[in-house]
Motif scaffolding. Sequence first.
Motif, mmCIF file in Angstrom:
data_model
loop_
_atom_site.group_PDB
_atom_site.id
_atom_site.type_symbol
_atom_site.label_atom_id
_atom_site.label_comp_id
_atom_site.label_asym_id
_atom_site.label_seq_id
_atom_site.Cartn_x
_atom_site.Cartn_y
_atom_site.Cartn_z
ATOM 1 N N HIS A 98 43.016 45.917 39.653
ATOM 2 C CA HIS A 98 42.266 47.162 39.496
ATOM 3 C C HIS A 98 42.240 47.625 38.040
ATOM 4 C CE1 HIS A 98 42.504 48.352 43.982
ATOM 5 N NE2 HIS A 98 41.256 48.144 43.652
ATOM 6 N N VAL A 99 43.380 47.567 37.377
ATOM 7 C CA VAL A 99 43.457 48.068 36.000
ATOM 8 C C VAL A 99 42.669 47.163 35.055
ATOM 9 C CG1 VAL A 99 45.007 48.545 34.072
ATOM 10 C CG2 VAL A 99 45.644 49.260 36.387
ATOM 11 N N GLY A 100 42.842 45.858 35.193
ATOM 12 C CA GLY A 100 42.084 44.939 34.352
ATOM 13 C C GLY A 100 40.587 45.112 34.534
ATOM 14 N N ALA A 101 40.155 45.239 35.794
ATOM 15 C CA ALA A 101 38.729 45.423 36.073
ATOM 16 C C ALA A 101 38.225 46.758 35.544
ATOM 17 C CB ALA A 101 38.477 45.312 37.574
ATOM 18 N N GLN A 102 39.035 47.803 35.674
ATOM 19 C CA GLN A 102 38.619 49.115 35.179
ATOM 20 C C GLN A 102 38.407 49.093 33.670
ATOM 21 O OE1 GLN A 102 37.736 51.819 37.043
ATOM 22 N NE2 GLN A 102 36.983 52.536 35.065
ATOM 23 N N HIS A 103 39.264 48.354 32.967
ATOM 24 C CA HIS A 103 39.083 48.221 31.516
ATOM 25 C C HIS A 103 37.781 47.498 31.184
ATOM 26 C CE1 HIS A 103 42.630 50.094 29.951
ATOM 27 N NE2 HIS A 103 43.465 49.286 30.592
ATOM 28 N N CYS A 104 37.325 46.617 32.082
ATOM 29 C CA CYS A 104 36.018 45.975 31.880
ATOM 30 C C CYS A 104 34.893 46.955 32.174
ATOM 31 C CB CYS A 104 35.894 44.742 32.764
ATOM 32 S SG CYS A 104 37.014 43.394 32.319
ATOM 33 N N LEU A 105 35.058 47.756 33.203
ATOM 34 C CA LEU A 105 34.031 48.742 33.547
ATOM 35 C C LEU A 105 33.858 49.790 32.449
ATOM 36 C CD1 LEU A 105 34.849 49.318 37.327
ATOM 37 C CD2 LEU A 105 32.791 48.240 36.397
ATOM 38 N N ASP A 106 34.961 50.158 31.784
ATOM 39 C CA ASP A 106 34.841 51.200 30.758
ATOM 40 C C ASP A 106 34.551 50.628 29.368
ATOM 41 O OD1 ASP A 106 37.302 50.374 29.615
ATOM 42 O OD2 ASP A 106 38.456 51.889 30.673
ATOM 43 N N GLY A 107 34.440 49.299 29.278
ATOM 44 C CA GLY A 107 34.029 48.692 28.016
ATOM 45 C C GLY A 107 35.154 48.304 27.087
ATOM 46 N N THR A 108 36.404 48.528 27.492
ATOM 47 C CA THR A 108 37.532 48.124 26.649
ATOM 48 C C THR A 108 37.612 46.601 26.550
ATOM 49 O OG1 THR A 108 38.744 50.108 27.339
ATOM 50 C CG2 THR A 108 40.030 48.346 26.306
ATOM 51 N N PHE A 109 37.283 45.929 27.665
ATOM 52 C CA PHE A 109 37.240 44.471 27.684
ATOM 53 C C PHE A 109 35.839 44.025 28.101
ATOM 54 C CE2 PHE A 109 41.744 45.262 27.809
ATOM 55 C CZ PHE A 109 42.293 44.210 27.083
ATOM 56 N N ASP A 110 35.521 42.782 27.755
ATOM 57 C CA ASP A 110 34.178 42.256 27.987
ATOM 58 C C ASP A 110 34.096 41.316 29.179
ATOM 59 O OD1 ASP A 110 33.112 43.475 25.549
ATOM 60 O OD2 ASP A 110 34.343 41.988 24.499
ATOM 61 N N GLY A 111 35.220 40.966 29.776
ATOM 62 C CA GLY A 111 35.208 40.065 30.913
ATOM 63 C C GLY A 111 36.585 39.973 31.538
ATOM 64 N N LEU A 112 36.606 39.505 32.788
ATOM 65 C CA LEU A 112 37.849 39.430 33.559
ATOM 66 C C LEU A 112 38.046 38.009 34.062
ATOM 67 C CD1 LEU A 112 40.201 40.994 35.009
ATOM 68 C CD2 LEU A 112 38.636 41.244 36.949
ATOM 69 N N VAL A 113 39.245 37.469 33.821
ATOM 70 C CA VAL A 113 39.643 36.168 34.342
ATOM 71 C C VAL A 113 40.808 36.390 35.301
ATOM 72 C CG1 VAL A 113 40.525 33.863 33.785
ATOM 73 C CG2 VAL A 113 38.931 35.012 32.227
ATOM 74 N N THR A 114 40.741 35.807 36.486
ATOM 75 C CA THR A 114 41.788 36.038 37.475
ATOM 76 C C THR A 114 42.389 34.732 37.969
ATOM 77 O OG1 THR A 114 40.203 36.117 39.313
ATOM 78 C CG2 THR A 114 40.744 38.205 38.237
ATOM 79 N N GLY A 115 43.708 34.773 38.162
ATOM 80 C CA GLY A 115 44.440 33.648 38.715
ATOM 81 C C GLY A 115 44.511 33.739 40.226
ATOM 82 N N PRO A 116 45.243 32.829 40.853
ATOM 83 C CA PRO A 116 45.270 32.760 42.320
ATOM 84 C C PRO A 116 46.114 33.862 42.950
ATOM 85 C CG PRO A 116 46.745 31.126 41.382
ATOM 86 C CD PRO A 116 46.022 31.754 40.221
ATOM 87 N N VAL A 117 45.598 34.420 44.030
ATOM 88 C CA VAL A 117 46.262 35.498 44.766
ATOM 89 C C VAL A 117 46.605 34.995 46.160
ATOM 90 C CG1 VAL A 117 45.960 37.814 45.714
ATOM 91 C CG2 VAL A 117 45.120 37.297 43.427
ATOM 92 N N HIS A 118 47.760 35.431 46.664
ATOM 93 C CA HIS A 118 48.225 34.990 47.987
ATOM 94 C C HIS A 118 47.861 36.061 49.014
ATOM 95 C CE1 HIS A 118 51.132 33.388 51.008
ATOM 96 N NE2 HIS A 118 50.804 32.258 50.430
ATOM 97 N N LYS A 119 46.764 35.829 49.748
ATOM 98 C CA LYS A 119 46.233 36.849 50.653
ATOM 99 C C LYS A 119 47.250 37.286 51.701
ATOM 100 C CE LYS A 119 41.328 35.518 50.390
ATOM 101 N NZ LYS A 119 41.425 34.427 49.416
#
Length: 326
Positions: A98-119
């Motif tokens: 959520h925090v990484g994505a929010q930083h992309c939404l507000d323009g602090t970052f330009d893209g999001l890369v995500t590793g594997p999540v254990h559902k």
Amino acid sequence: MTLPRLALVPGEPAGIGPELCARLAQTPRTDCTLAVFADPATLQAAADALGLPLRVLAPGARAEQPGDVVVHPMPNVAPVAFGHADPRNAQAVIEALHVGAQHCLDGTFDGLVTGPVHKATINAGGIAYTGTTELLARQAGCDVVMMLANPTVRVALATTHLPLRAVPDAITRDGLERTLRILHRAMRLDFGIAHPRIAVLGLNPHAGEDGHLGREEIDTIAPVLHALRQQGMVLDGPLPADTAFLPAKLRDYDAVLAMYHDQGLPVLKFSGFEQAVNLTLGLPYPRVAVDHGTALDLAGRGIADPSSLFAAVETCARLARAKETA
């Protein structure tokens, strides 16, 4: 042009995500800057397990030498034992996304890369979770399309993480039209293909065999394709899935739209699993994920292949540059 700024979330802390990040940090990047949203102690433990140098830098610092990694701390609640996922850390995993994505939404970052999540571990931690694609779509408040890609083929999905018995009811005219519009737009704007050619698979064997094996092709898929062709899209289908991926046919297409998860993705993974990445089309920012799981049985042993994470970062940086110049 300034380098794209990418946020990287390793995913499940007990899996291979942290050690892949430690491997990534060994090669300074020239195509982007990276900041990892994770628990610093877990990253350090992963690097130590692999015998790799790691120097954790504070947000805003610059990685200048092998082993440098900028970290936005997202502390885990419970100690991490590689190979043993702990539901008590589920909230930290979701919070990092959520925090990484929010930083992309507000323009602090330009893209999001995500590793594997254990559902299963996240759900065991009391958080209803079907996938990161769905999580990011809800956060951004937009419709998205999941697409996996490798050097051989790009496969988008009309439905994602659903039980097979729920798939036919989930394929509607409106939903299919939205999906194709998002896919077509991404091919043009993100991948620079002026007139993308898209193969659309049928749902049933032999694409329904003229209604003898199901009517979804006749009643739902074909009318949508006809309407969008009238608007200028180049769409072939509905095509039988068992022959659509033949190499001679794939050469005619820029992307394939499969009706459900296991219709298209086994072919993609067979054709180049190590180089495959998972993209979320339709978000306001580029999001690229690795195309593999947490591999708990490999975690901490130094034998996990980092190729997909390297490819995800390279792809996300390329998409972020394309978005900047669009």
